[in-house]
Write a protein that holds these residues in place. Structure first.
Motif, short mmCIF file in Angstrom:
data_model
loop_
_atom_site.label_atom_id
_atom_site.label_comp_id
_atom_site.label_asym_id
_atom_site.label_seq_id
_atom_site.Cartn_x
_atom_site.Cartn_y
_atom_site.Cartn_z
N PRO A 130 0.75 -1.37 0.16
CA PRO A 130 0.05 -0.17 -0.27
C PRO A 130 1.01 1.10 -0.23
N PHE A 131 1.86 1.20 0.52
CA PHE A 131 3.13 2.57 0.44
C PHE A 131 3.93 1.74 -0.84
N GLU A 132 3.80 3.13 -1.33
CA GLU A 132 4.74 3.79 -2.58
C GLU A 132 5.59 4.80 -2.33
N LEU A 133 6.88 4.72 -2.39
CA LEU A 133 7.62 5.39 -2.19
C LEU A 133 8.10 6.56 -3.18
N VAL A 134 7.65 7.43 -3.51
CA VAL A 134 7.42 8.19 -4.99
C VAL A 134 8.76 8.71 -5.00
N ARG A 135 9.65 9.86 -4.28
CA ARG A 135 10.04 10.27 -4.47
C ARG A 135 11.62 10.04 -2.92
N THR A 136 13.04 10.13 -3.21
CA THR A 136 13.69 10.64 -1.33
C THR A 136 15.04 11.82 -2.24
N PHE A 137 14.39 12.47 -1.19
CA PHE A 137 15.51 13.86 -1.26
C PHE A 137 16.66 13.53 0.21
N ALA A 138 17.79 13.27 -0.01
CA ALA A 138 19.17 13.25 0.64
C ALA A 138 19.75 14.63 0.51
N CYS A 139 19.74 15.40 0.57
CA CYS A 139 20.52 16.45 0.36
C CYS A 139 20.61 17.73 1.92
N LYS A 161 18.34 20.19 11.08
CA LYS A 161 18.92 20.84 12.65
C LYS A 161 20.76 21.41 11.76
N ASP A 162 20.82 20.76 10.29
CA ASP A 162 22.28 22.11 9.74
C ASP A 162 21.85 23.93 9.52
N LEU A 163 20.93 23.90 10.41
CA LEU A 163 21.23 25.10 10.59
C LEU A 163 20.46 25.44 9.26
N THR A 164 20.23 24.98 8.18
CA THR A 164 19.15 25.43 6.96
C THR A 164 17.76 25.13 6.62
N ALA A 165 17.38 26.07 5.63
CA ALA A 165 15.77 25.44 5.49
C ALA A 165 16.25 25.29 3.34
N ARG A 166 15.63 24.03 3.34
CA ARG A 166 15.65 24.16 1.64
C ARG A 166 13.56 24.24 1.06
N LEU A 167 13.75 24.05 -0.01
CA LEU A 167 12.93 24.73 -0.84
C LEU A 167 12.90 22.90 -2.42
N LEU A 168 11.74 22.34 -1.87
CA LEU A 168 12.01 21.51 -2.54
C LEU A 168 11.10 21.08 -3.64
N CYS A 169 10.97 20.90 -5.13
CA CYS A 169 10.16 20.36 -5.43
C CYS A 169 9.80 18.72 -5.75
N LEU A 170 8.26 18.64 -5.67
CA LEU A 170 8.39 17.50 -6.49
C LEU A 170 8.11 16.56 -7.31
N PRO A 181 17.88 22.52 -5.04
CA PRO A 181 16.77 22.86 -4.17
C PRO A 181 17.69 23.81 -3.79
N PHE A 182 16.84 24.41 -3.39
CA PHE A 182 17.46 26.48 -3.30
C PHE A 182 17.43 26.49 -1.46
N LYS A 183 18.85 26.82 -0.96
CA LYS A 183 18.99 26.96 0.16
C LYS A 183 18.61 28.38 1.08
N CYS A 273 10.21 27.66 -9.22
CA CYS A 273 11.85 27.24 -9.63
C CYS A 273 12.04 28.49 -10.34
N ARG A 274 11.16 29.27 -11.15
CA ARG A 274 11.91 30.13 -12.13
C ARG A 274 12.30 31.39 -11.54
N GLY A 275 11.87 31.75 -10.31
CA GLY A 275 11.67 32.73 -10.18
C GLY A 275 13.54 33.27 -8.11
N LYS A 276 13.63 34.15 -8.14
CA LYS A 276 14.38 34.48 -7.11
C LYS A 276 13.47 34.52 -5.13
N TRP A 277 14.52 33.96 -4.36
CA TRP A 277 13.64 34.52 -3.31
C TRP A 277 15.30 35.13 -2.31
N GLU A 278 14.71 36.52 -2.26
CA GLU A 278 14.96 36.71 -1.19
C GLU A 278 14.77 36.85 0.11
#
Length: 884
Positions: A130-139, A161-170, A181-183, A273-278
């Motif tokens: 029943p559980f299907e793994l779609v994607r895994t992010f290891a960044c 806990k590595d002091l960062t937040a990241r933007l992930l695209c599914l 991924p944007f940091k 993904c086409r723009g910029k984060w400020e």
């Protein structure tokens, strides 16, 4: 004996995150179970499903149908919340610190260790996997702490806990472009919360917030490529594949070849993904040296709620960072802070205090305020009408619970030491409690105050308590002087001191039919005392081992006591002879402690019963002790009927029968060794604390609670019993949904025959047939078919054999149906027609009569409150002239 688990009291919250489903259901983990609280109906219930260890993370689907729970061993249960059954199970390979459903409910994001896994959400489909793994992010370089979905379920913002937040695209980028991924940087501590902000007009992501453990919030804004200036007509542009385009016919031709709709769809899905984060601004909550421990964000209101390790919470309006509320609810760490869907309620949880609060921030009022016992519950007591349950614990507090709603409505904290015994007076409005602080206190349940205190000339520690049927005499047994003290309830004067025991008096109970007091002691005796005539001990029952507890049968004609050798002795208190004995050592045996040197089969150190309780009719007896089992015996046949296992939680000690020798090290059991490698915990250096508190080279010992039952009580109605266990107060109730127990069943007693009698207007015959068939729904249908004028004739023709079933059906109808006057008329005519038989068979019919009395009393209280409120409103309106 058909009891099943119904609810869990005494521990509304013990850690983990909380969620709110359908804007009204508060879902919180309670040990290895899940508690669901309806904030509108003011009802609390606990799901019957259990995990193998304490639940640490939960998530609910957007439609409120499915519930996902993950325990400390990374075992996951996928639960149908409405049916309360487990649909699927899976075990993650890494510790899970955060889990969340996507807004469309099709995916589940799991932060397992340093990985972010996207699983396809199971549903009602019958699948092998029943559980299907779609994607895994290891960044990420450290464990995942928080995550949030975008409204379109295509993006994730993840804090670590590595002091960062990241933007992930599914989804994968079009044209084969690899997305990095944007940091979100600039943080100096772990990112406790990361949230998307949306534009209310377009419902698209336009900003983001990241909250760190050092009490800072960072604001980020998004600028898409469409917001930039358009290129010059003579300036060539490069497409994704690197080909040069020029404006004109060639560009138009290429767009036609690619397809305009597909291009617009891709652009819509990939706009982040086409723009910029400020970076916009950085704000501080100004709560140093406290750490930020919990936070949540409401998109529509653009508000942030945060909780700190010093018990302070704050509510802030973004993006201007305006403080709306800054209050303190305790001195302990806030472990959960959540908005509801509308944003008008805030939910806070404090794991150390077992506290759960729901606060409406606009009116500044509490919607829910519950707190369990901080330590183990020692004693229980039911009110005579079975509506209230009192609990006393090692935290010096006495709590009174409403059994129907599962809520505690009053807490008494005047005791200065552990509460060891409780007793409800016959008036139903007075509660007695005994404590190790040397006092016996009387509590008024109308004004909620301690109106009388009973003390001794010198300090004593009380461990048992009882009162006679009239409520005039109160007796309490001691653990240090081995005496029984007798007071007058009216004058508070010490009347007598009963001496004779040579050990702690742990069992004390008055006979239900006369003024004889029975006491049990560790001196291997049970004594009967004539308290009113002052004759002292009138009978002594010797045993070969220490006697732990003693109880009377409801009719007062039998006495049961348990001894240290695992036996239950039954005595005739009138003739003073031993009737029979039940051997229970093998029945209660089970579960090996990590410190035991012998297996559970060869160990006898905990194979005895420390608490006993008769059923309401005296036909059965419940027994519990330092074991994971509660045993139910048939008194007449002296046989074991059923064993209830109180928990499956492997986080407790004594649940497993066999232990793995691989978990034993030279320093002791591996589970007792604290191997956490976190450098800072709530602002305290763990390494420095270890150097101060522990010997050089030693490791701190966490220890684990032991699964056991300290007290058992059956409600006077006989339909519910409670057990004070390590995990809280377990409530078991009678389950009649799967029971078929007919009486005088014949070939003619069928549902078709009952329907035929109803069609021919033979209500009496139909009701008698339904009582013989004993189907609850059919009995109620036949009761409804009787007209009000025919009730006296029908009731008088009911055979006495079926009175108990009819009374049970009327009591159940009073709890649920709206036809109050109709059912009350049935009850009144039943008492008129069969009053003599009810008095003669009081013992057999007492549980059913208590159930009927409980239902009538509850209705009376609800109607009285409603009528008083309406009367007050009418008086106010008449006095103000609003009705003129």
């Amino acid at each position: 004996m058909n009891f099943r688990f119904h609810n869990l009291l005494g521990a509304p919250y013990r850690g983990g995150n909380t969620v709110i489903a359908n804007n009204t259901l508060l879902i919180s983990p309670v040990g290895n179970r899940v508690s669901v609280t309806d904030l509108v109906k003011s009802e609390s219930k606990t799901l019957p499903t259990q995990s193998s260890s304490n639940i640490s993370r939960i998530a609910v689907s957007p439609d409120g149908t499915f519930l996902l729970t993950v325990d400390e061993k990374s075992r996951c249960h996928f639960i149908n919340l409405r049916r309360q059954v487990v649909l699927h199970r899976i075990t993650f390979k890494k510790p899970v610190h955060v889990v969340k459903f996507s807004p469309d409910g099709s995916f589940v994001a799991v932060g397992a260790g340093k990985l972010v896994q996207i699983w396809r959400s199971p549903a009602f489909r019958k699948e092998y996997f029943p559980f299907e793994l779609v994607r895994t992010f290891a960044c990420f370089d450290d464990k995942i702490v928080s995550l949030d979905w975008s409204p379109d379920s295509n993006y994730l913002i993840v804090g670590s806990k590595d002091l960062t937040a990241r933007l992930l695209c599914l989804k994968k980028m079009s044209g084969g472009v690899k997305y990095e991924p944007f940091k979100f940087l600039r943080h100096r501590d772990s990112v406790i919360g990361a949230f998307f902000g949306v534009d209310k007009k377009t419902n698209r992501v336009c900003k983001a917030y990241t909250v760190t453990r050092d009490s800072y919030i960072f604001s980020w804004t998004f600028r898409s490529d469409d917001d930039s200036e358009p290129p010059s007509p003579t300036t060539p542009e490069r497409d994704v594949e690197g080909n040069i385009e020029v404006n004109g016919d060639v560009n138009v031709k290429k767009r036609k070849n690619d397809g305009k709709e597909d291009a617009d769809m891709l652009e819509e899905d990939e706009y982040l993904c086409r723009g910029k984060w400020e970076f916009l601004r950085k704000d501080c909550f100004m709560q140093a040296p406290a750490r930020l421990t919990a936070c949540d964000y409401h998109r529509e209101l653009d508000m942030v709620v945060v909780g700190f390790s010093n018990g302070v919470f704050g509510l802030y309006q973004m993006p201007d960072f305006v403080c709306i509320h800054l209050l303190s609810i305790s001195r302990e760490k806030i472990t959960s802070a959540v908005f509801n869907e509308l944003g008008n309620w805030l939910t806070f949880g404090c794991a150390k205090l077992g506290q759960l609060l729901v606060w409406e921030w606009r009116s500044e009022s509490y919607i829910l305020k519950q707190q369990g016992h901080y330590f183990d519950v020692n004693c229980l007591a039911y009110s005579p009408d079975s509506q209230l349950l009192a609990t006393g614990a090692d935290d010096n507090k006495v709590k009174v619970w409403n059994v129907s709603s599962g809520f505690s409505f009053v807490t008494f904290s005047e005791h200065t030491n552990a509460v060891t015994a409780l007793h409800f007076m016959a008036s139903n409005h007075c509660l007695l409690s005994a404590s190790l602080d040397g006092t016996v206190r009387a509590w008024d349940l109308i004004r909620y105050r301690n109106f009388k205190t009973f003390v001794t000339p010198s300090a004593r520690q009380f461990v048992s308590l009882s009162a006679d049927q009239s409520g005039e005499v109160i007796c309490a047994g001691t653990v240090d002087s081995f005496e029984i003290f007798v007071w007058s309830m009216r004058t508070r004067r010490l009347l007598d001191v009963l001496s004779g025991h040579e050990g702690p008096v742990h069992g004390l109970m008055f006979s239900p039919t006369n003024a004889v007091l029975a006491s049990s002691s560790w001196d291997k005796t049970v004594r009967l005392w004539d308290v009113f005539n002052g004759k002292g001990a009138v009978e002594t029952f010797p045993h070969t081992h220490d006697v732990l507890t003693v109880v009377y049968r409801p009719d007062g004609r039998q006495l049961a006591c348990s001894t240290m050798d695992g036996q239950i002795h039954f005595w005739d208190p009138i003739d003073g002879v031993l009737m029979f004995t039940i051997e229970g050592r093998r029945d209660i045996a089970g579960g090996r402690l990590m410190t035991d040197r012998r297996s559970w089969a060869n160990s006898t150190s905990r194979n005895y019963f420390s608490t006993l309780c008769y059923s309401a009719d005296g036909g059965y007896i419940l027994a519990g002790g330092s074991s994971r089992y509660i045993c139910m015996y048939d008194v007449a046949d002296q046989v074991l009927i059923r064993r209830f296992q109180i928990t499956l939680n492997l986080s407790l000690d004594g649940v497993l029968d066999k232990l793995n020798s691989k978990n034993m090290t030279e320093c002791g059991p591996l589970d007792l060794i604290d191997d956490e490698n976190s450098d800072v915990e709530d602002g305290i250096d763990v390494q420095t604390r270890g150097k101060i508190d522990d010997l050089p080279g030693s490791l701190p010992n966490r220890g684990r609670p032991i699964a056991r039952t300290k007290c058992l009580k059956i409600a006077p109605t006989g339909r519910t019993f409670t057990a004070a266990t390590t995990e809280g107060v377990l409530v078991y109730s009678v389950d009649e949904s799967f029971i078929f127990d007919p009486t005088d069943l014949d070939i003619d007693v069928t549902p078709e025959a009952i329907d035929g009698a109803l069609m021919e207007n033979q209500c009496t015959r139909a009701l008698i047939l339904s009582l013989r068939l004993n189907e609850d729904s059919i009995i109620k249908k036949c009761i409804y078919a009787v007209s009000p004028g025919d009730i006296p004739a029908v009731v008088s023709s009911i055979p006495r054999t079926y009175l108990q079933r009819l009374i049970d059906a009327l009591a159940d109808l009073l709890e649920n149906c709206p036809h109050l006057e109709f059912i009350l008329r049935w009850s009144q005519e039943l008492c008129k027609a069969h009053g003599n038989h009810i008095q003669q068979n009081c013992r057999k019919l007492l549980p059913s009569l208590k159930s009927l009395q409980k239902a009538i009393t509850r209705l009376h209280q609800d109607l009285a409150d409603t009528c008083s409120s309406n009367e007050y409103k009418l008086r106010y309106l008449c006095s103000s002239g609003a009705l003129e």
